[in-house]
Enzyme design. Structure first.
Site, mmCIF file in Angstrom:
data_model
loop_
_atom_site.group_PDB
_atom_site.id
_atom_site.type_symbol
_atom_site.label_atom_id
_atom_site.label_comp_id
_atom_site.label_asym_id
_atom_site.label_seq_id
_atom_site.Cartn_x
_atom_site.Cartn_y
_atom_site.Cartn_z
ATOM 1 N N TYR A 56 -2.156 6.607 -8.803
ATOM 2 C CA TYR A 56 -1.818 5.766 -7.839
ATOM 3 C C TYR A 56 -0.201 5.079 -7.728
ATOM 4 O O TYR A 56 0.109 4.738 -8.835
ATOM 5 C CB TYR A 56 -2.762 4.708 -7.644
ATOM 6 C CG TYR A 56 -2.521 3.629 -6.556
ATOM 7 C CD1 TYR A 56 -3.109 3.589 -5.200
ATOM 8 C CD2 TYR A 56 -1.693 2.567 -6.718
ATOM 9 C CE1 TYR A 56 -2.763 2.675 -4.324
ATOM 10 C CE2 TYR A 56 -1.297 1.684 -5.739
ATOM 11 C CZ TYR A 56 -1.799 1.682 -4.547
ATOM 12 O OH TYR A 56 -1.477 0.984 -3.627
ATOM 13 N N GLU A 107 2.336 3.724 0.089
ATOM 14 C CA GLU A 107 1.258 4.132 -0.931
ATOM 15 C C GLU A 107 0.901 5.719 -1.034
ATOM 16 O O GLU A 107 1.092 6.314 -0.051
ATOM 17 C CB GLU A 107 0.094 3.380 -0.452
ATOM 18 C CG GLU A 107 -0.915 3.292 -1.478
ATOM 19 C CD GLU A 107 -2.232 2.459 -0.842
ATOM 20 O OE1 GLU A 107 -2.362 1.273 -1.499
ATOM 21 O OE2 GLU A 107 -2.938 2.979 0.196
#
Lengths: 381, 287
Positions: free
Chosen positions: A103, A191
């Site tokens: 991530y 993101e």
């Protein structure tokens, strides 16, 4: 405003972040391009701005053209959490067997008043969940905006999540590129979840999130029209945004209009306290004139369920007589409970009482009256 | 006494030639604020009422100590950074809709130079009877011993009006600003009010979004001896929706009114159920 995944991926790709090879379609026929453009297996992803898209059935996989032909009409016709699916992003499915999922994200951190970079060795799941259950998997860094986010910052973070050597360098480089996107597009959030890191050291962004600050759209004119009409909003919310009013749809039957976000929130709370159900939040804003007020009323009146309207004005920059004129000009035709104080209060009250409206000085009394009016209507049915 | 501004504050108005700048400059002067100059790049040499307008700070003959900014959002970052560079303190940013990346840079620069930024998207600050740097309706305020810190404009006027009518004047009242990133938080101001000998009680007006109220509650426990009364707007607000102020949003599980009220109650801060309850609660605590 939230960008669709495919738009975010276009931008990420322009900044040198590898994304899967893909096509975007908005009808079944265009799906035929898959076998010319892509290699199977492919992922077919509904382009809607709701969270939990995968779990809700908005992401499917196809091993063959026949399978894709079957899935495409199912996806294009479906509704996901109230949003019709109008576009699909179809892309080559990443090989997850010989890879890890990471991530990478950048946000505006209210608490530290800085940009914050977050890296996690556990991608492909909700980052909040990882933060709660496995905080050791996460590395964070608050960025000094004057120094910026440099490779050495990124290297340190990727080392912290357990990467080494070439892989550490590769992930660091992608992280810096994502920061560049975040800054260039006035991101509230940028993101990649998951970022795929293959065993042979290649990276690819399998999902992409980019939320742009609405207040910065003047720097990004290519999005400015969408900012107001994004599918995140209901039709009335869009109309109010176009008119420059802060408006949120709620499920009740009492309309609320006030000036100042805090006062309108307090009005909602008081209404609830008297067992009233607010139909909306509407802030006409500081300095609203008669025309703004009339527009605000016309929006609330478009809600078929609204039985009474609670208007709560404390005039600072806003002038009470302007608000009163807006009300009288609209002649709403349903019970209006007005509470009004502050600048030009006397003129405002006079305009309203001359036209048969009662004006309250106290917001509790006015809210109570609005609740009673709505109740009287329901019981009169 | 008062905090941050008083009768020695010399104010420059940035963006003085715009509609808002012009209107509020007159109000500031009426109130007795010492406005020494205006700045609008490109309009140097003009006048707004009696106030001379300059292109930049270097040209102002009587040096200001503080700035109030009405400059439109796309140019506000430049204006604020200029004021900070020039050492003005506080810098009050009235402008709404400033991009959050710009606000963050402004706030960051100011904290490095140890300068107070109030806002953006704030009604400003007022030390009643001494100095006003804001857009609040002056007539509701009166001098006294209550310090007030708020995230909202209109709601503040509402509450101040009630306080004034109940005979509780204010030492200083400050709007933190409705944006997610603002220059001051509750704690910065609680510290100042605690130290200010003329402030006897504090009113804290919060709303949904972020965790500034929870942090304030934690801080109050160990550091604040003066009575604090709080009100939190947005108990009826849904999740994930921006309620007017860009910063008023319950997101990713944080920012609900319930959590804030709980945190404050745990810190023995009494939380009013309606704005109208505040004066009575405060009177009890001060008795």
């Amino acid at each position: 405003m939230k960008l669709h995944e495919y738009r975010a991926k276009e931008i990420f790709s322009q900044f040198g972040i590898p994304v899967p090879k893909s096509i975007v379609i908005d009808n079944e026929n265009e799906g035929e391009a898959i076998h010319k453009e892509l290699e199977f297996p492919v992922a077919l992803k509904a382009q809607v701005l709701v969270g939990g898209r995968g779990k809700a059935g908005g992401i499917r996989f196809a091993e063959s053209m026949n399978e894709a032909r079957r899935i495409i009409p199912e996806l294009l016709g479906m509704e996901l959490k109230g949003h019709a699916v109008r576009q699909l992003l179809i892309e080559e499915k990443a090989d997850l067997i010989h890879a890890r999922e990471l991530y990478v994200g950048f946000t505006v951190n209210r608490k530290s008043r800085s940009f914050t970079c977050i890296l996690s060795s556990r991608g492909g799941v909700d980052i909040e969940e990882v933060a709660r259950e496995n905080p050791g998997a996460i590395a964070r860094f608050d960025i000094d905006p004057e120094v910026g986010f440099q490779q050495y910052h990124a290297r340190k973070l990727s080392k912290q999540i357990g990467l080494a050597g070439k892989k550490m360098l590769k992930v660091a480089a992608i992280t810096v590129k994502l920061y560049d996107v975040f800054r260039a597009y006035d991101g509230e959030l940028a993101e990649i979840n998951p970022l795929i890191l293959t065993d042979d050291g290649n990276v690819i962004a399998v999902d992409a999130v980019l939320n742009i600050d609405n207040n910065a759209l003047f720097r990004h004119p290519e999005f400015s029209s969408e900012g107001k009409t994004s599918e995140e909003f209901t039709d009335l919310e869009k109309e109010a945004r176009e008119a420059g009013l802060a408006y949120v749809d709620l499920p009740g039957d009492i309309g609320i209009i006030g000036c100042g976000a805090g006062l309108v929130m307090a009005s909602l709370d008081i209404l609830k306290q008297f067992n009233g159900e607010p139909a909306n939040f509407l802030d006409v804003g500081g300095g609203a004139n008669a025309r703004n007020m009339a527009k605000a009323l016309s929006i609330v009146l478009k809600k078929p369920d609204v039985r009474s309207i609670f208007i709560n004005i404390f005039g600072g920059i806003t002038k009470c007589d302007e608000i009163a004129r807006g009300i009288v000009d609209t002649a709403p035709g349903i019970p209006i409970s007005v509470r009004m104080m502050g600048t030009n209060e006397e003129e405002g009250k006079k305009i309203l009482t001359d036209n048969g409206y009662h004006v309250y000085e106290n917001m509790e009394d006015s809210a109570k009256n609005a609740v009673e009016q709505a109740k009287a209507y329901r019981e009169g049915l | 006494m008062s905090i941050i501004i008083d009768d020695s504050t010399k104010v420059v108005v940035q963006g003085i030639t715009g509609g808002q700048g012009r209107f509020h400059t007159e109000r500031l002067i009426e109130y007795g604020t010492n406005v020494v100059a205006g700045v609008t790049p490109g309009k140097g040499g003009e006048k707004v009422g009696e106030i001379n307008v300059y292109d930049s700070f270097d040209e102002i003959p009587e040096k200001p100590t503080a700035s109030i900014i009405f400059v439109p959002a796309p140019f506000a970052r430049d204006a604020a950074l200029e004021a900070i560079e020039f050492g003005l303190d506080p810098v009050v940013v009235i402008t709404e809709h400033i991009p959050i990346h710009d606000s963050l840079e402004i706030v960051h620069r100011a904290s490095k130079k140890n300068i107070v930024v109030i806002g953006p998207n704030t009604p400003g600050i007022i030390s009643p009877g001494k100095c006003k740097m804001g857009v609040m309706p002056s007539h509701v305020f009166c001098p006294g011993t209550i310090g007030l810190i708020s995230r909202s404009g209109t709601l503040t006027y509402e509450i101040v009006d009630d306080l004034s009518k109940a005979g509780m004047g204010q030492s200083t009242a400050i709007g933190l600003g409705g944006d997610p990133i603002v220059g001051l938080n509750f704690i910065d101001l609680l510290v100042r009010f605690e130290r200010d000998p003329d402030t006897r009680g504090i009113v804290l007006i919060g709303e949904i979004g972020g965790s500034a109220e929870e942090e304030a509650a934690e801080f109050i426990k160990g550091h604040i001896t003066k009575p604090v009364i709080a009100y939190i707007a947005g108990r009826a607000a849904p999740k994930g929706k921006t309620m007017g102020h860009a910063g008023a949003i319950i997101s990713r599980g944080t920012g609900s009114a319930r959590a804030k009220i709980e945190a404050l109650s745990k810190a023995n801060v009494r939380v009013a159920a309606t704005p109208g309850e505040i004066p009575a609660l405060l009177a009890e605590e001060l008795a």
